[in-house]
Design an enzyme around this catalytic site. Sequence first.
Site, PDB file in Angstrom:
ATOM      1  N   ALA A  65      99.274  38.057  -2.854  1.00 36.45           N
ATOM      2  CA  ALA A  65      98.135  38.667  -3.313  1.00 36.45           C
ATOM      3  C   ALA A  65      97.823  38.141  -4.680  1.00 36.45           C
ATOM      4  CB  ALA A  65      98.096  40.274  -3.812  1.00 36.45           C
ATOM      5  N   GLY A 108     102.217  38.898  -0.352  1.00 41.17           N
ATOM      6  CA  GLY A 108     101.415  39.184   0.520  1.00 41.17           C
ATOM      7  C   GLY A 108     100.984  38.083   1.579  1.00 41.17           C
ATOM      8  N   GLU A 131     107.757  39.639  -5.209  1.00 36.94           N
ATOM      9  CA  GLU A 131     107.087  40.635  -5.936  1.00 36.94           C
ATOM     10  C   GLU A 131     107.964  41.134  -7.216  1.00 36.94           C
ATOM     11  OE1 GLU A 131     106.879  40.782  -2.948  1.00 36.94           O
ATOM     12  OE2 GLU A 131     104.787  40.987  -2.041  1.00 36.94           O
TER      13      GLU A 131
HETATM   14  C1  HXC Z   1      96.857  34.164  -8.191  1.00 31.52           C
HETATM   15  C2  HXC Z   1      97.791  31.954  -7.838  1.00 31.52           C
HETATM   16  C3  HXC Z   1      98.840  32.670  -6.810  1.00 31.52           C
HETATM   17  C4  HXC Z   1      98.790  34.039  -6.891  1.00 31.52           C
HETATM   18  C5  HXC Z   1      99.326  30.515  -7.063  1.00 31.52           C
HETATM   19  N1  HXC Z   1      98.181  30.704  -7.832  1.00 31.52           N
HETATM   20  N2  HXC Z   1      99.758  31.564  -6.554  1.00 31.52           N
HETATM   21  N3  HXC Z   1      96.896  32.756  -8.363  1.00 31.52           N
HETATM   22  N4  HXC Z   1      97.680  34.630  -7.392  1.00 31.52           N
HETATM   23  N5  HXC Z   1      99.577  34.783  -6.086  1.00 31.52           N
HETATM   24  C6  HXC Z   1      97.358  29.816  -8.443  1.00 31.52           C
HETATM   25  C7  HXC Z   1      98.294  29.334  -9.799  1.00 31.52           C
HETATM   26  O1  HXC Z   1      97.807  30.052 -10.801  1.00 31.52           O
HETATM   27  C8  HXC Z   1      97.539  27.844  -9.866  1.00 31.52           C
HETATM   28  O2  HXC Z   1      96.125  28.268 -10.590  1.00 31.52           O
HETATM   29  C9  HXC Z   1      97.336  27.349  -8.650  1.00 31.52           C
HETATM   30  O3  HXC Z   1      97.250  28.642  -7.828  1.00 31.52           O
HETATM   31  C10 HXC Z   1      98.281  26.308  -8.286  1.00 31.52           C
HETATM   32  O4  HXC Z   1      99.766  27.040  -8.440  1.00 31.52           O
HETATM   33  P1  HXC Z   1     100.995  26.563  -9.177  1.00 31.52           P
HETATM   34  O5  HXC Z   1     101.835  27.513  -9.793  1.00 31.52           O
HETATM   35  O6  HXC Z   1     100.535  25.396 -10.182  1.00 31.52           O
HETATM   36  O7  HXC Z   1     101.556  25.503  -8.005  1.00 31.52           O
HETATM   37  P2  HXC Z   1     103.062  25.213  -7.608  1.00 31.52           P
HETATM   38  O8  HXC Z   1     103.617  24.743  -9.126  1.00 31.52           O
HETATM   39  O9  HXC Z   1     103.020  24.193  -6.661  1.00 31.52           O
HETATM   40  O10 HXC Z   1     103.758  26.619  -7.396  1.00 31.52           O
HETATM   41  C11 HXC Z   1     103.469  27.144  -6.147  1.00 31.52           C
HETATM   42  C12 HXC Z   1     104.013  28.683  -6.127  1.00 31.52           C
HETATM   43  C13 HXC Z   1     103.578  29.295  -7.299  1.00 31.52           C
HETATM   44  C14 HXC Z   1     105.645  28.596  -6.273  1.00 31.52           C
HETATM   45  C15 HXC Z   1     103.601  29.236  -4.843  1.00 31.52           C
HETATM   46  O11 HXC Z   1     102.069  29.311  -7.373  1.00 31.52           O
HETATM   47  C16 HXC Z   1     103.913  30.669  -7.315  1.00 31.52           C
HETATM   48  O12 HXC Z   1     105.110  31.334  -7.502  1.00 31.52           O
HETATM   49  N6  HXC Z   1     102.863  31.650  -7.089  1.00 31.52           N
HETATM   50  C17 HXC Z   1     102.929  33.269  -7.183  1.00 31.52           C
HETATM   51  C18 HXC Z   1     103.784  33.619  -5.943  1.00 31.52           C
HETATM   52  C19 HXC Z   1     103.986  35.199  -5.951  1.00 31.52           C
HETATM   53  O13 HXC Z   1     104.593  35.500  -6.808  1.00 31.52           O
HETATM   54  N7  HXC Z   1     103.381  35.791  -4.946  1.00 31.52           N
HETATM   55  C20 HXC Z   1     103.358  37.203  -4.846  1.00 31.52           C
HETATM   56  C21 HXC Z   1     102.447  38.039  -5.319  1.00 31.52           C
HETATM   57  S1  HXC Z   1     102.267  39.408  -5.601  1.00 31.52           S
HETATM   58  P3  HXC Z   1      95.819  27.542 -12.235  1.00 31.52           P
HETATM   59  O14 HXC Z   1      94.503  27.806 -11.989  1.00 31.52           O
HETATM   60  O15 HXC Z   1      96.652  28.590 -12.791  1.00 31.52           O
HETATM   61  O16 HXC Z   1      96.508  26.012 -12.343  1.00 31.52           O
HETATM   62  C22 HXC Z   1     101.983  40.083  -4.041  1.00 31.52           C
HETATM   63  C23 HXC Z   1     101.845  41.636  -3.957  1.00 31.52           C
HETATM   64  C24 HXC Z   1     101.664  41.827  -2.389  1.00 31.52           C
HETATM   65  O17 HXC Z   1     101.552  39.373  -3.396  1.00 31.52           O
HETATM   66  C25 HXC Z   1     101.209  43.155  -2.295  1.00 31.52           C
HETATM   67  C26 HXC Z   1     100.039  43.396  -1.121  1.00 31.52           C
HETATM   68  C27 HXC Z   1      99.602  44.620  -0.864  1.00 31.52           C
END
Ligand code: HXC
Length: 258
Positions: A65, A108, A131
Site C-alpha cells: 500500500a 499489500g 507491515e
Molecule cells: C510508497 C513506496 C513504497 C510504498 C516503495 N516506494 N515502496 N512509496 N509506498 N509502499 C517508493 C520509495 O519511496 C521510492 O520513492 C521508490 O518507491 C523506490 O523505492 P526505494 O526504496 O528507493 O527502492 P529500493 O531501495 O530498491 O527498495 C525497494 C523496497 C523498498 C525494498 C521494496 O522500497 C521498501 O521497503 N518499500 C516498502 C515496502 C513496505 O513496507 N510495504 C508495505 C507497505 S504497508 P522516492 O520518491 O521516495 O525515492 C502495506 C499495508 C497493506 O502494504 C494494507 C493493505 C490493506
Amino acid sequence: KSYSHILTETRGKVGLITLNRPKALNALCGDLFVEVNEALRNYDTNDNIGAVVITGSEKAFAAGADIKEMKDKAFIETYKNNFLGHWAEMTEIKKPILAAVNGYALGGGCELAMMCDIIYAGEKAVFGQPEIKLGVIPGAGGTQRLVKAVGKSKAMEMILTGSVNLNATEALSLGLVSKVVPAAELVDETVKTAEKIASMGQPSVQMAKEAVNKSFEVPLSAGLRWERILFQALFGTADQKEGMAAFVEKRKANFTNQ
Ligand code: HXC
C-alpha cells in the site's frame, strides 16, 4: 480505456492488467486499486474475455500500500471511510484472475497476489509482509490468506518479524505459488495458462472458481454440498452436452459458454 496507474490490453481471450507506477515500485495508492477494480469488472462482463492476468514490472509486482498516502491518516477517518475496504471488491470477480509476480510483492502487494486465483512467480520474486516494521499489520488479507497458503509457523514468522521474506523457490515449495519461470518469460507463461482456462466453458470455469473459494469459507459438509449443487447445475448448460459429446465422438470440444 486509458487509466492513470495501470495499463490494460487484451491478448486473445485474456485481459492483461499491468500495474504502472514505476517510480513508486507500483505502490498501491487508493486510486490505483479503484482502477484495477474497474478494469476487472469490465473484463468480467466482457463475453470475449475468459480470464485475467495481473502483473507489475520486473522490479516490483507491488511494494505494498502507498505509505506516503496513508502515513498521516487518523483512526476515525480510516474507520469511517472503511480505508482500503474497496480492495476486496476484486474477490467478487467471477472470472479467474492470475497473478504474474516479478520482483517485490510486499505488504499489500503480497495480499493483492493472494487475492488472485493462481500465482506464478518470476525467478527473482520476493514475497513478504513487512507491515509490522511500520507499526501496523497486514490489512488486506495477509493474516488470513498467508496462513492458509504457507501454514501458521511460516506465516507468523513473516508477519511478526516483517523481514522474513520468501524467494520464488521457497514460495513454490510452500505452495504460495504454483510455478516459477525466468522473469522475461513470466507474463507470456501466465497468459498461456490464462488462455487455456479461457478456452474452457465459462460456466464451468466460474463455478469451479466459486466452489474452490467456498472451501475457505465454510465447513467441509457445506462446501461439499455447494460443490454438488454447482456440479448438478452444469447439466443445465450446453457446454456440458458439448464437452461430453466431444469426448464420446473423439473430437475437441467447442464450448459456447452457454
Ligand atoms: C510508497 C513506496 C513504497 C510504498 C516503495 N516506494 N515502496 N512509496 N509506498 N509502499 C517508493 C520509495 O519511496 C521510492 O520513492 C521508490 O518507491 C523506490 O523505492 P526505494 O526504496 O528507493 O527502492 P529500493 O531501495 O530498491 O527498495 C525497494 C523496497 C523498498 C525494498 C521494496 O522500497 C521498501 O521497503 N518499500 C516498502 C515496502 C513496505 O513496507 N510495504 C508495505 C507497505 S504497508 P522516492 O520518491 O521516495 O525515492 C502495506 C499495508 C497493506 O502494504 C494494507 C493493505 C490493506
